[in-house]
Design an enzyme around this catalytic site. Structure first.
Site, PDB file in Angstrom:
ATOM      1  CG  ASP A 146      -2.169   0.823   1.006  1.00 14.27           C
ATOM      2  OD1 ASP A 146      -2.162   1.687   0.100  1.00 14.27           O
ATOM      3  OD2 ASP A 146      -3.152   0.619   1.730  1.00 14.27           O
ATOM      4  CD1 TRP A 147       0.885   5.599  -3.734  1.00  9.78           C
ATOM      5  CD2 TRP A 147       0.373   3.427  -3.800  1.00  9.78           C
ATOM      6  NE1 TRP A 147       0.919   5.189  -5.062  1.00  9.78           N
ATOM      7  CE2 TRP A 147       0.615   3.868  -5.125  1.00  9.78           C
ATOM      8  CE3 TRP A 147       0.046   2.092  -3.610  1.00  9.78           C
ATOM      9  CZ2 TRP A 147       0.525   3.031  -6.237  1.00  9.78           C
ATOM     10  CZ3 TRP A 147      -0.043   1.242  -4.705  1.00  9.78           C
ATOM     11  CH2 TRP A 147       0.200   1.719  -6.007  1.00  9.78           C
TER      12      TRP A 147
END
Length: 808
Positions: A229-230
């Site tokens: 995930d970012w």
């Protein structure tokens, strides 16, 4: 390896460079070897490719795209074929926008109704969520691009999501929180998976060898790519060893250098990197093929009509007292509620779609055949009270035969990064309902929200139609159900409790400061309510129709069940038949019943159809913590066919041979789990289930703050500046909410308050690196001048290196 020859041509630095992003939305390219960048876009229910500033994280408006109903909405259709159709259309639009990887669908469980991202997830049931996700994935990937199922795994709250440690026992993890991912991998054949932010039993998910290697790569034989995930990478080397190929977004080469150094020092073998590069190359090369053909624009009108069809099939009729719906011809209708004028059709956060077309209720009445005598907003959208708005609405209501009252939750209440504070509808909306009830009792409530809400006021309305978040055509779809042009066929994919306090995770959500304990075990949603005999407002799988259905002639054999459904009403309709299985043995604790199959069937009035639902590998299995594998208990099993989890129409039994595994538990030590009364489990009993002590759930206030501590912890930092920053953040949040800027206030909490310090480096695209972060932490921990000096020194060093690269 598929690309062994190509990898052999790469330098160590080139291989390492592929392991993190080129910018916020693209992977790295290597031009000399013909390796292109691929583009990632948010998109569980529509493509969100940012129109401008692709180097900025997720705050800019996306290019126009069809906004389909959210996953929570489509799950109510219980129609996997419809899900696959949505996926196909999403894939078409992704190609039109040159997107290689679509970041969705999300399959996390609805452990608690307050999770702020529940609108993005399918269900409280892993079987239903998994089947719907697999259908989306097949549809998306049929177009030649990749789906990215998320967030792997046990990410069931938004509060402190980047630092929280999820404490869950192995059996619950497997049966509840991983089953949907397993179906997505095995049946959907997803090409990519996004790891979640949280820790799982003490280890960040993308570094968790048990999760990533033993289960995902080993048991499920997953060959695809794992993407963080970012900003979700903690220790890049530990992630690489676990098989996490791609770190997003860019770190401006900082973690690439870490990988190179780790290989040169012998910390990891180069073969580990080569395998990760090979899997990423496969994602790049298989998704870029589609762009070698001539591209065409998608048909905006056709996609809008598909969005409407999906919304129509996902709307749930919850109450229809005296058959007030469908509306009789000629009835004078008053339309009240701000959501009628300005439709609430999607959630907030990284999934926000910029719609190509947007239907609003007030503009669609003419074609619906419903006679509207007027509209009043009735309430202020974000909760501010106004007696004048209520008075004006009541004046209109007095003149009408039927009131269409549009209530729900606003965009700032259901949002990524924040959990809801309660299950209540805003008070100003309830005051409006109470006032209208005094002047006209023929009220049909149209509900717009993406998650479960309490309804203590339900006796004051004769009808409840739940549109959930129906996408850009949702408003028109609701009118078609109200008018009778469409017979409602949606059924709830989650339980609606009477009170929030009835939920099994009530005492353990969102957990302590550092961890959240899943003490209820497998008893989430209907598994708890049905087993513990807790009354609910609306059960899992519930939904009304304008016709009636009768079930008969159940036949059960070792392969599956066959039965008959008759439409005993006067109009055609669709019915969702649900197969539940319960074990009659009490040797191993289980929920009273579990969903193990379903089918949606269209039946004309007076017609009968035979339905067949096969048993699959999940019908009778349970995870045995002694053998560490899936087993079958030899026993009599109750086979239940229902119209909902509590409306069971047909029952039979079948004897199933077991695998002979040892009983994994001592019944005397786990009374809450054997009774199903798992809403208030003691820490001692939970530790018995876990087989170990649980970690302390509070922050250690004696240690200096480090990379994985959150900015919220500055409240007890040694540095005066850090404590001042903490109070400034709190004041900014309070002030923005006070002046009505709730979305901006939410961004502060999501992007700053709960951010771990490492996120400052991981999410700034190279503006701040880890050595500079070391200086920031010195300031936070009380060494202000030393820290400032360190920050400026490392900043100058970084700029010098950057300029040298530009000039070379």
């Amino acid at each position: 390896m598929k690309y062994k020859e190509l990898i052999a041509k790469m330098t160590l630095e080139e291989k390492a460079s592929l392991m993190s992003g080129k910018d916020f939305w693209q992977s790295q390219d290597i031009e000399r070897l013909g390796i292109s960048s691929i583009f990632f876009a948010d998109g569980p229910h529509g493509i969100r490719r940012q129109a401008v500033a692709a180097d900025k994280l997720g705050l800019n408006e996306g290019n126009p795209a069809t906004c389909y109903p959210t996953a929570a909405t489509v799950a109510n259709s219980w129609n996997a074929e419809l899900g696959e159709k949505v996926g196909e259309y999403l894939g078409e639009e992704a190609i039109a926008q040159k997107v290689n990887v679509l970041l969705g669908p999300g399959v996390n469980m609805k452990r608690n109704p307050l999770c702020g991202r529940n609108f993005e997830y399918f269900s409280e049931d892993p079987y239903l969520a998994g089947k719907m996700a697999a259908s989306y994935i097949r549809g998306i990937q049929s177009q030649g691009i990749a789906a990215c199922v998320k967030h792997f795994a046990a990410n069931n709250q938004e509060e402190r999501r980047m630092s929280i440690d999820t404490i869950v026992d192995e059996r619950t993890l497997r049966e509840i929180y991983l089953t949907a991912f397993e179906i997505a991998v095995k049946e959907g054949q997803t090409k990519s998976i996004m790891s979640s932010y949280n820790k799982l039993n003490g280890t960040y998910t993308n570094e968790n060898l048990h999760l990533m290697q033993d289960i995902l790569r080993g048991e499920w034989n997953y060959k695809g790519t794992v993407i963080t995930d970012w900003g979700g990478s903690n220790d890049r080397i530990a992630g690489l060893i676990a098989g996490n190929e791609l770190e997003m977004p860019t770190t401006a080469g900082e973690t690439d250098a870490e990988i190179v150094e780790a290989i040169k020092s012998g910390k990891i073998k180069e073969e580990v990197l080569d395998e990760c590069v090979d899997r990423l190359l496969d994602l790049i090369f298989t998704t870029e093929k589609v762009y070698k053909k001539p591209q065409s624009e998608f048909d905006i009108e056709r996609h809008h009509r598909v969005s409407q069809k999906v919304a129509e099939e996902s709307i749930v009729l919850l109450k229809n007292e005296g058959n007030i719906l469908p509306l009789r011809f000629g009835k004078k209708v008053a339309v009240i509620g701000d959501f009628a004028q300005d439709a609430r059709y999607q959630g907030a956060g990284s999934s926000i779609v910029n719609p190509t077309i947007l239907d609003h209720t007030l503009y669609c009445f003419e074609e619906s055949g419903i006679v509207s005598i007027g509209y009043e907003p009735g309430f202020e959208r974000y909760g501010k009270k106004s007696q004048k708005l209520i008075d004006d609405a009541c004046a209109l209501a007095e003149k009408a035969d039927v009131i269409l009252l549009y209530l729900g939750l606003d965009e700032a209440t259901e949002a990524e990064g924040l959990d809801r504070h309660s299950m209540k509808i805003p008070e100003n909306q309830i005051e409006l309902l109470d006032a209208i009830y005094e002047v006209n009792k023929d009220i049909v409530l149209i509900l717009s929200c993406g998650s479960a809400v309490e309804m203590p006021w339900i006796d004051k309305v004769r009808g409840v139609l739940h549109g959930y978040l129906g996408g850009q055509a949702g408003a028109r779809a609701i009118l078609r159900v109200l008018s009778g042009d469409v017979n409602p066929s949606g059924k709830l994919a989650e339980t609606y409790p009477l009170h929030y306090e009835d939920t099994p995770s009530y005492r353990n959500f969102p957990g302590g400061e550092a961890s959240v304990e899943y003490r209820e075990g497998m008893y989430i949603g209907y598994r708890y309510y049905d087993t513990a005999n807790v009354n609910v407002l609306f059960p899992f799988g519930y939904g009304l129709s304008y016709t009636t259905f009768e079930y008969s002639d159940l036949q059960v054999n070792k392969d599956g069940v066959k039965f008959k459904i008759t439409n005993s009403g006067k109009i055609a309709g669709m019915e969702i038949a649900q197969l539940y299985v319960g074990c009659k043995s009490d040797e191993i604790f289980r929920p009273k019943k579990e969903l193990k199959g379903f089918d949606k069937i269209f039946i004309n009035a007076g017609e009968s159809k035979t339905v067949y639902i096969p048993f699959d590998d999940k019908a009778f299995r349970y995870f045995n913590v002694k053998t560490n594998q899936w087993e079958i208990e030899e026993a009599e099993y109750t086979i239940m066919i229902g119209a909902s989890s509590i409306d069971i129409r047909l029952v039979d039994t079948i004897f199933v041979e077991g695998t002979g595994a040892p009983i994994p538990y001592d019944k005397k030590l786990l009374p809450s789990y054997y009774s199903g009364l798992a809403h208030n489990v003691s820490v001692e009993e939970f530790e018995t289930l876990m087989g170990r002590k649980v970690p302390v759930s509070t922050w250690d206030r004696t240690k200096p703050l480090g990379y994985n501590d959150t900015i919220a912890q500055c409240q007890y930092a040694k540095g005066l500046i850090a404590r001042m920053v903490y109070h400034l953040i709190l004041f900014s949040y309070w002030f923005l909410r006070k002046i009505g800027k709730r979305n901006a206030a939410n961004i502060i909490m999501m992007s700053i308050y709960n951010l771990p310090f490492r996120g400052i480096a991981r999410l700034t695209g190279g503006l701040v690196n880890m050595p500079m972060l070391d200086g920031i932490l010195m300031i936070v921990n009380g060494n202000t001048f030393k820290g400032l000096n360190h920050v400026f020194k490392e900043r100058r060093k970084m700029l010098k290196i950057s300029n040298a690269k530009l000039n070379s």
